[in-house]
Design an enzyme around this catalytic site. Structure first.
Site, short mmCIF file in Angstrom:
data_model
loop_
_atom_site.label_atom_id
_atom_site.label_comp_id
_atom_site.label_asym_id
_atom_site.label_seq_id
_atom_site.Cartn_x
_atom_site.Cartn_y
_atom_site.Cartn_z
N CYS A 1 16.52 -6.50 -11.20
CA CYS A 1 17.35 -7.23 -10.25
C CYS A 1 17.53 -8.73 -10.68
O CYS A 1 18.67 -8.82 -11.26
CB CYS A 1 16.49 -7.15 -8.95
SG CYS A 1 17.31 -7.11 -7.51
N HIS B 1 15.65 -1.60 -8.45
CA HIS B 1 14.20 -1.57 -8.76
C HIS B 1 13.35 -0.28 -9.07
O HIS B 1 12.98 0.48 -8.33
CB HIS B 1 13.37 -2.08 -7.56
CG HIS B 1 13.60 -3.48 -7.08
ND1 HIS B 1 13.06 -4.58 -7.43
CD2 HIS B 1 14.76 -3.93 -6.57
CE1 HIS B 1 13.47 -5.65 -6.94
NE2 HIS B 1 14.30 -5.32 -6.47
N ASP C 1 -11.45 -8.71 14.27
CA ASP C 1 -10.14 -9.38 14.17
C ASP C 1 -9.43 -9.46 15.47
O ASP C 1 -9.44 -8.19 15.88
CB ASP C 1 -9.02 -8.98 13.18
CG ASP C 1 -9.58 -9.20 11.65
OD1 ASP C 1 -10.29 -10.01 11.44
OD2 ASP C 1 -8.97 -8.85 10.75
N GLU D 1 10.87 0.49 -10.56
CA GLU D 1 9.58 0.38 -10.43
C GLU D 1 8.97 0.90 -9.13
O GLU D 1 7.89 1.39 -8.97
CB GLU D 1 8.74 -1.11 -10.51
CG GLU D 1 9.03 -1.97 -9.33
CD GLU D 1 10.45 -2.85 -9.46
OE1 GLU D 1 11.36 -2.40 -10.17
OE2 GLU D 1 10.60 -3.90 -8.71
N ASP E 1 0.97 -1.33 0.02
CA ASP E 1 0.08 0.20 0.04
C ASP E 1 0.87 1.32 0.00
O ASP E 1 0.36 2.37 -0.35
CB ASP E 1 -0.86 0.07 1.09
CG ASP E 1 -2.23 -0.71 0.86
OD1 ASP E 1 -2.51 -0.94 -0.30
OD2 ASP E 1 -3.12 -1.12 1.81
N1 GLN Z 1 17.84 -13.18 -5.38
C1 GLN Z 1 18.66 -11.94 -6.05
C2 GLN Z 1 19.49 -11.44 -4.87
O1 GLN Z 1 19.29 -11.57 -3.81
C3 GLN Z 1 17.88 -11.00 -6.76
C4 GLN Z 1 16.70 -10.08 -5.75
C5 GLN Z 1 15.67 -9.38 -6.27
O2 GLN Z 1 15.62 -9.78 -7.59
N2 GLN Z 1 15.15 -8.54 -6.00
O3 GLN Z 1 20.56 -10.92 -5.18
#
Ligand code: GLN
Length: 544
Positions: A384, A510, A151, A512, A74
């Site tokens: 990644c 990342h 809950d 995104e 979120d």
């Molecule tokens: N598993 C890989 C790492 O730890 C990539 C991690 C990911 O894609 N966020 O480096």
């Protein structure tokens, strides 16, 4: 309490998955667009200290903030709607609350008192709620309480809300309760009883809802609103319909039409102004009137669950609108990809994104996909683990390093192209121990990355333990895969590109997490542009 911060608590009733996060983000957007400095916080009633250790099947994507907090998805909506970065203070779980209370107890801070849910746990919750308000940075703090009223695990949060409502007093704290008005097709009727019950459950804990936001598939008549108001102790104007929307980005506009913002501001003793939603509306109009259409393959191992790749899917929506292109995202399960079916599965695509992930499952399919798009010159974005797969594929098929792999997948690998970072080797604890949060990166001049970002210094968010192994860098670069983004302090490779390919970019971070409605991520925007160019090329070849 800081003198002028107002608090809005958002609770949920009847069922989960009603979209409290979207309602909270939409309300925040409307308040922000009227000039109120607004932030949102999510309180999650589960015992995990943070969602970082949760499997995406359990709780969807783990969203990462600039300060390296692993948080609920979120928070991604909050950032995408508000374009204001969130932080650790914006997400608190029961695990974290208990952890800090227990640590205080061990330090003797409770001076020999019996430590109890009330007041110690509730005090800790109240403090966490007020951290953002006390910072002086916000006029309004919206606190979303995870879970559903009734809950067991939500009770201390509801109790904290009850106490704070009293302490802050009228016009300083209100409760917006989100509920469901189900439609019974056999009776042909919308039913208010579940809402009446959930409001009563809230009242049993001493909390009166001030505003009801009612999720519904059909318009609520005036009669139903009057009935809800009467039975639930709220004003009729405070019964807000939230009808299903075709996109989450319509929800602020629908809430504006329903007057959610003015009801909330009225109850808080604040003035309603005309919200400035010009750029938001422009975005929606571009989103709804695309001139072209493309299909991007999203290759991952959690693709059956939409929420696992939430930020990636939203980034495509932002980038699609920026390009006036409708982006159809085709989810492709990497576990079922192999040499034999790869052409069948990928040849119709205009671009391919290989997704982040952990563990060995599905990685061979991802490598197969990278090989296909590299050879076919289909635009490729690897994020990644997706970037790591691109490096391994290149090592295996171009450098002919047979058995090249990441040490995450195979500990005794002959060519560890991707390897555990030195600092990670002694790490045993799982939560919050990856390379997390915002890190800077220097871009190589003349690279796609530099063109796309329009500068050479960037910061992006990370979440991983493994890295490009610099021992192979010279060899990889000599064969045409260039490291175009480096961490300026450590020399870690953050971006790779293939020279002899129209658009092949792998990023260790990342992107995104940083795409928002008002600031679509440049990498996604250019990836969509490149995919559209490729689709035109493909169509012209097939017409010829
Ligand atoms: N598993 C890989 C790492 O730890 C990539 C991690 C990911 O894609 N966020 O480096």
């Amino acid at each position: 309490m800081s003198d002028n911060t107002k608090y809005v608590f958002v609770t949920g009733g009847v069922t989960s998955s009603l979209g409290k996060g979207i309602i909270a983000a939409s309300l925040a957007k409307l308040l922000q667009a009227q000039g109120y400095k607004t932030t949102i916080q999510k309180l999650d009633p589960y015992i995990n200290v943070d969602p970082g250790t949760l499997n995406p099947y359990e709780h969807g994507e783990c969203y990462v903030t600039d300060d390296g907090a692993e948080t609920d998805l979120d928070l991604g909506h909050y950032e995408r709607f508000l374009n204001v970065p969130t932080s650790q203070a914006n997400n608190v779980t029961t695990g974290r609350i208990y952890q800090s209370v227990i640590e205080k107890e061990r330090r003797g801070e409770f001076l020999g008192k019996t430590v109890q849910v009330i007041p110690h746990i509730t005090d800790e919750i109240k403090n966490r709620i007020q951290i953002l308000g006390n910072s002086g940075d916000y006029d309004i703090v919206i606190t979303e309480i995870g879970g559903t009223v009734g809950d067991i695990e939500s009770l201390p949060y509801i109790e904290a809300v009850r106490q704070l409502k009293w302490e802050f007093g009228e016009q300083n704290a209100i409760v917006v309760h989100l509920t469901l008005i189900p439609y019974l097709s056999a009776a042909g009727e919308l039913k208010t009883k579940p809402t009446q019950h959930s409001v009563k459950t809230l009242m049993e804990s001493g909390v009166q809802a001030d505003v009801l936001v009612c999720r519904t598939e059909h318009e609520l008549s005036d009669k139903i609103k009057v009935k809800l108001a009467r039975f639930c102790n709220v004003q009729k104007e405070a019964v807000i319909q939230s009808i299903d929307a075709s996109t989450i980005y319509d929800v602020p506009i629908l809430m504006l039409e329903e007057g959610l913002d003015s009801v909330v501001l009225g109850k808080l003793g604040l003035t309603s102004r005309t919200p400035d939603l010009e750029s938001w509306n422009e975005f929606i109009s571009r989103l709804k009137n695309p001139k072209n259409e493309i299909t991007i393959g999203l290759i991952g191992k959690y693709v059956e669950l939409q929420d696992s790749y939430k930020s990636i899917l939203e980034s495509f929506i932002h980038a699609g609108a920026a390009n006036e292109v409708k982006v159809n995202v085709e989810a492709i399960h990497s576990e079922y990809l192999n040499k034999e079916n790869i052409k069948l599965k990928l040849s119709h695509l205009d671009g391919v994104l290989v997704a982040p992930g952990f563990g060995e499952r599905g990685t061979e399919g991802k490598i197969e996909a990278v090989k296909y798009v590299r050879e076919q010159k289909i635009p490729f974005l690897g994020i990644c683990l997706g970037m790591q797969m691109a490096v391994i594929e290149f090592a295996r098929n171009i450098l002919r390093l047979k058995g090249a792999n990441s040490t995450e997948m195979e500990s005794n690998v002959p060519y560890p192209e991707i390897d555990l970072m030195e600092q990670q080797k002694s790490v045993t604890h799982k939560g919050g121990t990856m390379r997390l949060g915002s890190w800077s990166c220097t871009l190589k001049e003349g690279s796609i990355a530099e063109k796309v970002y329009g500068k050479t210094k960037i910061t992006e968010r990370h979440r991983h333990r493994y890295e490009y192994n610099n021992a192979f860098k010279d060899q990889i670069e000599a064969a045409g895969m260039i490291a175009t983004g480096l961490n300026p302090e450590t020399g870690l490779v953050e971006i790779i590109e293939i020279e002899d390919h129209p658009w092949f970019v792998g990023v260790q971070y990342h992107p995104e997490y940083k795409s928002t409605v008002s600031s679509p991520h440049p990498l996604f925007v250019d990836f969509v542009r490149a995919a559209f160019e490729y689709s035109k090329l493909k169509n012209s070849v097939s017409m010829a």
